[in-house]
Design a protein around this motif. Structure first.
Motif, PDB file in Angstrom:
ATOM      1  N   ARG A  41       0.854  -1.190   0.000  1.00 50.83           N
ATOM      2  CA  ARG A  41       0.000   0.000   0.000  1.00 50.83           C
ATOM      3  C   ARG A  41       0.883   1.230   0.000  1.00 50.83           C
ATOM      4  N   VAL A  42       0.305   2.335  -0.417  1.00 48.66           N
ATOM      5  CA  VAL A  42       0.944   3.640  -0.281  1.00 48.66           C
ATOM      6  C   VAL A  42       0.047   4.419   0.665  1.00 48.66           C
ATOM      7  N   ARG A  43       0.583   4.766   1.820  1.00 45.18           N
ATOM      8  CA  ARG A  43      -0.219   5.440   2.839  1.00 45.18           C
ATOM      9  C   ARG A  43      -0.667   6.814   2.352  1.00 45.18           C
ATOM     10  N   ALA A  44      -1.956   7.074   2.475  1.00 43.14           N
ATOM     11  CA  ALA A  44      -2.512   8.347   2.034  1.00 43.14           C
ATOM     12  C   ALA A  44      -1.986   9.503   2.877  1.00 43.14           C
ATOM     13  N   ASP A  45      -1.777   9.275   4.176  1.00 43.44           N
ATOM     14  CA  ASP A  45      -1.355  10.359   5.063  1.00 43.44           C
ATOM     15  C   ASP A  45       0.103  10.771   4.876  1.00 43.44           C
ATOM     16  N   SER A  46       0.967   9.825   4.503  1.00 42.10           N
ATOM     17  CA  SER A  46       2.396  10.141   4.422  1.00 42.10           C
ATOM     18  C   SER A  46       3.008   9.871   3.045  1.00 42.10           C
ATOM     19  N   GLY A  47       2.283   9.138   2.188  1.00 38.31           N
ATOM     20  CA  GLY A  47       2.830   8.755   0.894  1.00 38.31           C
ATOM     21  C   GLY A  47       3.871   7.646   1.004  1.00 38.31           C
ATOM     22  N   ARG A  48       3.991   7.062   2.188  1.00 34.46           N
ATOM     23  CA  ARG A  48       4.985   6.023   2.439  1.00 34.46           C
ATOM     24  C   ARG A  48       4.547   4.698   1.816  1.00 34.46           C
ATOM     25  N   PHE A  49       5.484   4.046   1.125  1.00 36.58           N
ATOM     26  CA  PHE A  49       5.265   2.741   0.507  1.00 36.58           C
ATOM     27  C   PHE A  49       5.526   1.671   1.558  1.00 36.58           C
ATOM     28  N   ALA A 113       9.397 -30.558   3.004  1.00 35.61           N
ATOM     29  CA  ALA A 113       9.325 -30.715   1.552  1.00 35.61           C
ATOM     30  C   ALA A 113       9.665 -29.396   0.878  1.00 35.61           C
ATOM     31  N   PRO A 114      10.462 -29.441  -0.206  1.00 32.43           N
ATOM     32  CA  PRO A 114      10.767 -28.207  -0.922  1.00 32.43           C
ATOM     33  C   PRO A 114       9.532 -27.678  -1.654  1.00 32.43           C
ATOM     34  N   CYS A 115       9.325 -26.369  -1.562  1.00 34.35           N
ATOM     35  CA  CYS A 115       8.199 -25.712  -2.230  1.00 34.35           C
ATOM     36  C   CYS A 115       8.717 -24.542  -3.069  1.00 34.35           C
ATOM     37  N   CYS A 116       8.084 -24.358  -4.205  1.00 34.67           N
ATOM     38  CA  CYS A 116       8.332 -23.191  -5.037  1.00 34.67           C
ATOM     39  C   CYS A 116       7.081 -22.324  -4.956  1.00 34.67           C
ATOM     40  N   VAL A 117       7.259 -21.078  -4.575  1.00 41.63           N
ATOM     41  CA  VAL A 117       6.125 -20.174  -4.368  1.00 41.63           C
ATOM     42  C   VAL A 117       6.110 -19.117  -5.468  1.00 41.63           C
ATOM     43  N   GLN A 118       4.987 -19.057  -6.182  1.00 36.26           N
ATOM     44  CA  GLN A 118       4.765 -18.033  -7.206  1.00 36.26           C
ATOM     45  C   GLN A 118       4.157 -16.829  -6.508  1.00 36.26           C
ATOM     46  N   VAL A 119       4.804 -15.666  -6.631  1.00 35.22           N
ATOM     47  CA  VAL A 119       4.403 -14.470  -5.883  1.00 35.22           C
ATOM     48  C   VAL A 119       3.699 -13.470  -6.788  1.00 35.22           C
ATOM     49  N   HIS A 120       2.527 -13.013  -6.327  1.00 31.61           N
ATOM     50  CA  HIS A 120       1.736 -12.017  -7.053  1.00 31.61           C
ATOM     51  C   HIS A 120       1.603 -10.761  -6.206  1.00 31.61           C
ATOM     52  N   LEU A 121       1.827  -9.610  -6.834  1.00 25.43           N
ATOM     53  CA  LEU A 121       1.608  -8.338  -6.141  1.00 25.43           C
ATOM     54  C   LEU A 121       0.118  -8.153  -5.896  1.00 25.43           C
ATOM     55  N   LEU A 122      -0.215  -7.650  -4.712  1.00 24.32           N
ATOM     56  CA  LEU A 122      -1.604  -7.359  -4.376  1.00 24.32           C
ATOM     57  C   LEU A 122      -1.663  -5.950  -3.808  1.00 24.32           C
ATOM     58  N   ASN A 123      -2.336  -5.055  -4.533  1.00 25.97           N
ATOM     59  CA  ASN A 123      -2.505  -3.668  -4.110  1.00 25.97           C
ATOM     60  C   ASN A 123      -3.672  -3.623  -3.122  1.00 25.97           C
ATOM     61  N   GLY A 135      -6.024 -13.693  15.093  1.00 22.36           N
ATOM     62  CA  GLY A 135      -5.634 -14.229  16.391  1.00 22.36           C
ATOM     63  C   GLY A 135      -4.629 -15.366  16.298  1.00 22.36           C
ATOM     64  N   GLN A 136      -4.448 -15.925  15.086  1.00 24.23           N
ATOM     65  CA  GLN A 136      -3.483 -17.000  14.891  1.00 24.23           C
ATOM     66  C   GLN A 136      -2.150 -16.482  14.362  1.00 24.23           C
ATOM     67  N   ARG A 137      -2.162 -15.259  13.859  1.00 23.68           N
ATOM     68  CA  ARG A 137      -0.971 -14.662  13.243  1.00 23.68           C
ATOM     69  C   ARG A 137      -0.872 -13.200  13.660  1.00 23.68           C
ATOM     70  N   GLN A 138       0.337 -12.683  13.607  1.00 23.63           N
ATOM     71  CA  GLN A 138       0.547 -11.244  13.743  1.00 23.63           C
ATOM     72  C   GLN A 138       0.697 -10.669  12.341  1.00 23.63           C
ATOM     73  N   THR A 139       0.303  -9.431  12.177  1.00 26.87           N
ATOM     74  CA  THR A 139       0.526  -8.736  10.908  1.00 26.87           C
ATOM     75  C   THR A 139       1.220  -7.413  11.201  1.00 26.87           C
ATOM     76  N   GLU A 140       2.020  -6.980  10.241  1.00 30.27           N
ATOM     77  CA  GLU A 140       2.686  -5.688  10.419  1.00 30.27           C
ATOM     78  C   GLU A 140       3.041  -5.094   9.061  1.00 30.27           C
ATOM     79  N   TRP A 141       2.743  -3.793   8.914  1.00 25.71           N
ATOM     80  CA  TRP A 141       3.127  -3.048   7.724  1.00 25.71           C
ATOM     81  C   TRP A 141       4.517  -2.472   7.957  1.00 25.71           C
ATOM     82  N   VAL A 142       5.433  -2.721   7.015  1.00 26.31           N
ATOM     83  CA  VAL A 142       6.823  -2.278   7.160  1.00 26.31           C
ATOM     84  C   VAL A 142       7.354  -1.811   5.803  1.00 26.31           C
ATOM     85  N   SER A 143       8.532  -1.206   5.816  1.00 24.40           N
ATOM     86  CA  SER A 143       9.191  -0.823   4.560  1.00 24.40           C
ATOM     87  C   SER A 143       9.713  -2.076   3.861  1.00 24.40           C
ATOM     88  N   CYS A 144      10.035  -1.953   2.585  1.00 19.70           N
ATOM     89  CA  CYS A 144      10.601  -3.086   1.837  1.00 19.70           C
ATOM     90  C   CYS A 144      11.929  -3.536   2.428  1.00 19.70           C
TER      91      CYS A 144
END
Length: 169
Positions: A41-49, A113-123, A135-144
């Motif tokens: 995401r690009v934050r509307a308040d700061s323009g931060r990616f 087991a080895p896995c290959c993950v295909q990654v898609h950008l999601l806006n 409640g099973q996971r934590q989430t956090e928005w961070v810089s690249c």
């Protein structure tokens, strides 16, 4: 010279060293496939990616939302579904993959087991308070850069470090 090398401390626990026992599987056996959403995401308040990280349910390490193929769903659709189930975010996933990364998946039976993950950008356009794995996971928005620092897989680190210029170009 050989004795001097033996005195050097061994690096242990690196991601690449863990792949060594799976070399034959990586080149000769079927590698399991998964699809992931690299949410941004690009934050509307700061323009931060920013990018979204989630923790895995078992080890608590930082990852991106991902899952197994689903009957009747295209890879980018699976990625979007996983983003909502694991992190409660919705948005438009790109059909064309940004890239791929490999990792070792610990299966329910304890085997890896080895896995290959295909990654898609999601806006990301929407965040929800109610979702399947809340409640099973934590989430956090961070810089690249911070995301690349936190994740373990070298190829995923590279995707984080290159994605901002791809998205903003």
């Amino acid at each position: 010279m050989g004795s001097a090398l033996k005195k050097l401390p061994k690096k242990s626990g690196t991601f690449l060293s863990e792949l060594v026992p799976f070399t034959n599987a990586l080149f000769r056996e079927r590698i399991r496939e998964q699809f992931a959403a690299l949410c941004y995401r690009v934050r509307a308040d700061s323009g931060r990616f920013e990018v979204l990280l989630v923790t895995s349910r078992d080890s608590g390490r930082w990852i991106i939302p991902k899952g197994w193929p689903m009957a009747g769903k295209k890879p980018h659709e699976v990625a979007a579904i996983e983003a909502f189930e694991e992190a409660g975010v919705r948005g438009k996933a790109k059909k064309k993959p940004l890239g791929y990364f490999t990792y070792l998946k610990t299966l329910d039976n304890g085997q890896r087991a080895p896995c290959c993950v295909q990654v898609h950008l999601l806006n990301v356009k929407e965040s929800c308070d109610v979702f399947r794995e809340k409640g099973q996971r934590q989430t956090e928005w961070v810089s690249c850069v911070e995301a690349a620092r936190r994740v373990r897989e070298p190829e995923l680190k590279g995707l984080f470090l290159s994605m901002q210029r791809v998205v903003l170009s």
